[in-house]
Design an enzyme around this catalytic site. Structure first.
Site, mmCIF file in Angstrom:
data_model
loop_
_atom_site.group_PDB
_atom_site.id
_atom_site.type_symbol
_atom_site.label_atom_id
_atom_site.label_comp_id
_atom_site.label_asym_id
_atom_site.label_seq_id
_atom_site.Cartn_x
_atom_site.Cartn_y
_atom_site.Cartn_z
ATOM 1 N N LYS A 38 0.978 -1.335 -0.151
ATOM 2 C CA LYS A 38 0.097 0.319 0.403
ATOM 3 C C LYS A 38 1.176 1.736 -0.473
ATOM 4 O O LYS A 38 1.889 0.655 0.178
ATOM 5 C CB LYS A 38 -0.929 -0.062 1.526
ATOM 6 N N ARG A 136 -10.108 -1.008 15.187
ATOM 7 C CA ARG A 136 -9.972 -0.122 14.163
ATOM 8 C C ARG A 136 -10.883 -0.825 12.741
ATOM 9 O O ARG A 136 -12.382 -0.637 13.442
ATOM 10 C CB ARG A 136 -8.550 -0.353 13.174
ATOM 11 N N TYR A 264 13.654 31.430 5.699
ATOM 12 C CA TYR A 264 11.963 32.566 5.848
ATOM 13 C C TYR A 264 12.426 32.170 7.302
ATOM 14 O O TYR A 264 11.943 31.870 8.135
ATOM 15 C CB TYR A 264 10.765 31.941 5.488
ATOM 16 N N MET A 313 9.827 24.749 0.985
ATOM 17 C CA MET A 313 8.756 23.946 1.135
ATOM 18 C C MET A 313 9.995 23.280 -0.650
ATOM 19 O O MET A 313 9.288 22.245 -0.275
ATOM 20 C CB MET A 313 8.015 24.963 -0.798
HETATM 21 C C1 LIG Z 1 -0.072 -1.796 7.006
HETATM 22 C C2 LIG Z 1 -0.850 -2.804 7.713
HETATM 23 C C3 LIG Z 1 -0.032 -4.339 7.144
HETATM 24 C C4 LIG Z 1 1.116 -3.984 7.352
HETATM 25 O O1 LIG Z 1 2.300 -3.893 8.607
HETATM 26 P P1 LIG Z 1 3.789 -3.892 9.267
HETATM 27 O O2 LIG Z 1 3.790 -3.294 10.563
HETATM 28 O O3 LIG Z 1 3.682 -2.689 7.645
HETATM 29 O O4 LIG Z 1 4.406 -5.143 8.895
HETATM 30 C C5 LIG Z 1 -0.559 -5.848 7.990
HETATM 31 N N1 LIG Z 1 -1.895 -5.532 8.055
HETATM 32 C C6 LIG Z 1 -2.626 -4.370 8.257
HETATM 33 C C7 LIG Z 1 -3.876 -4.448 8.148
HETATM 34 C C8 LIG Z 1 -2.103 -2.848 7.900
HETATM 35 O O5 LIG Z 1 -3.183 -2.477 7.633
#
Ligand SMILES: *Cc1c(COP(=O)(O)O)cnc(C)c1O
Length: 371
Positions: A38, A136, A264, A313
């Site tokens: 992701k 969650r 800045y 930036m």
């Molecule tokens: C992002 C995520 C992972 C990966 O976790 P890591 O700590 O990066 O290995 C695994 N399961 C879910 C549900 C996640 O959202």
């Protein structure tokens, strides 16, 4: 390796392969491996990383959003892709691109069944998320009879896996809580599997789960951060290799005198003759303002040079008073002689946020694995 001539994120596929093999070595041979790619493979390059992981033998991929999965499909990834956080409006696209939804509530499950039936699907692979304490996404234990009822009344889907997520797998002080999550997961999955006439894959471990609770690997694990070179623990980090190195280059050097100010809001005030260097990287590239004003620094020819003044930036300024360097010289922001975790900590954050924050406009340079 050639010197950077602009800001560039080097992506080392040899390091990725090393990390993959290290994590795999912690697991029984028959445990499947889901690579979490992701957020552009944690800020690197999801297509390149996923392709390499597919070659290495990854069984499954996970992304957060549907659009990330579609990207992977379009780049030719053929292994199954789990979408961790789909929304009600995404289900047609999910089916159209052969993605597999993580279903986490009754509402979402009902909607998916409706769409899958409309599209005449049979045994479409879906994943059920159980909430075991992270609070969650996920079904609670009391919803299991409802889940079973819904899935037994349709032929449109098949439960490919059941999963949960650990809240504190990297934290030994929370060991009891984590073992409680694992136990609850075991109970909940038994309750469901008892009723099904087939056995879905089961998975709860993320990277720190693999490392600290390998007995809870069940039939699959999900790893993200470990693949990119971070073990969430200073005893594990040395076994892993950060995949990303952020490099930049000195655009200009100034020699300043007492009374001069830099950047800045004139945030840096020169107290003594000072040599500063200007780098083409800033908060729009992912080096946010918390790294400025001396909090963090970069490496110039192996020497530490603090970031001075406010991060702009597109620019940061560094103090190179005692460092022998010239315009055009390479600078290492993180990776190599500055571990990314150290840099992240200096900015008050963690590896995850640092690496996923590197913006798309920074060019990526792929370093192939040496054979
Ligand atoms: C992002 C995520 C992972 C990966 O976790 P890591 O700590 O990066 O290995 C695994 N399961 C879910 C549900 C996640 O959202």
């Amino acid at each position: 390796m050639s010197e950077a001539k602009e800001t560039v994120l080097e992506i080392d596929l040899g390091a990725l392969a090393h990390n993959y093999r290290y994590l795999r070595s912690k697991l029984d041979k028959d445990v499947k491996f889901m690579a979490v790619v992701k957020a552009f493979a944690y800020g690197s390059d999801s297509e390149v990383i996923a392709k390499k992981l597919e070659e290495l033998g990854t069984d499954y991929f996970a992304v957060a959003y549907v659009y990330e999965g579609i990207r992977l499909r379009k780049s030719g990834i053929t292994k199954p892709i789990l979408v961790l956080h789909p929304q009600l409006t995404n289900f047609e696209e999910i089916i159209d691109h052969c993605l597999e939804p993580n279903l986490y509530s009754e509402k979402i499950l009902r909607k998916f069944i409706e769409i899958a039936e409309q599209k005449n699907q049979k045994n479409y692979p879906v994943h059920l998320k159980f909430n075991t304490g992270l609070n969650r996404l996920g079904f609670s234990q009391k919803e299991i009879p409802t889940i079973y009822k819904l899935i037994s009344e349709t032929e449109s889907l098949r439960v490919a896996s059941v999963l949960s997520h650990l809240a504190a797998s990297e934290d030994w002080r929370e060991r009891e809580f984590t073992l409680g999550q694992i136990n609850l997961f075991r109970k909940m999955t038994w309750e469901l599997i008892e009723k099904l006439d087939y056995e879905p894959l089961l998975h709860i471990c993320n990277t720190s789960g693999i490392i600290n609770y390998p007995k809870a690997a069940f039939s699959m694990v999900r790893s993200g951060i470990g693949l990119y070179g971070f073990g969430n623990d200073e005893t594990i980090d040395p076994h892993l290799k950060p995949v990303g190195k952020l490099k930049s280059v000195i655009s200009q050097i100034h020699h300043l005198e007492k009374g001069d100010t830099v950047g800045y809001n004139r945030a840096f005030k020169v107290e003594k003759p000072t040599k500063i260097a200007i780098l083409p990287v800033g908060h729009a590239d992912g080096i946010n303002r918390r790294y400025g004003n001396g909090k963090a620094g970069v490496m110039v020819h192996g020497n530490y040079a603090p970031i001075i003044g406010n991060v702009c930036m597109d620019i940061i300024m560094i103090d190179v008073t005692d460092i022998n360097c010239e315009e055009g010289d390479e600078v290492m922001i993180f990776g190599g002689d500055q571990h990314p975790v150290k840099f992240a900590e200096a900015g008050g954050t963690i590896s995850y946020e640092l690496i996923t924050g590197i913006q798309r406009r920074v060019s990526r340079k792929i370093i192939e694995e040496k054979s």
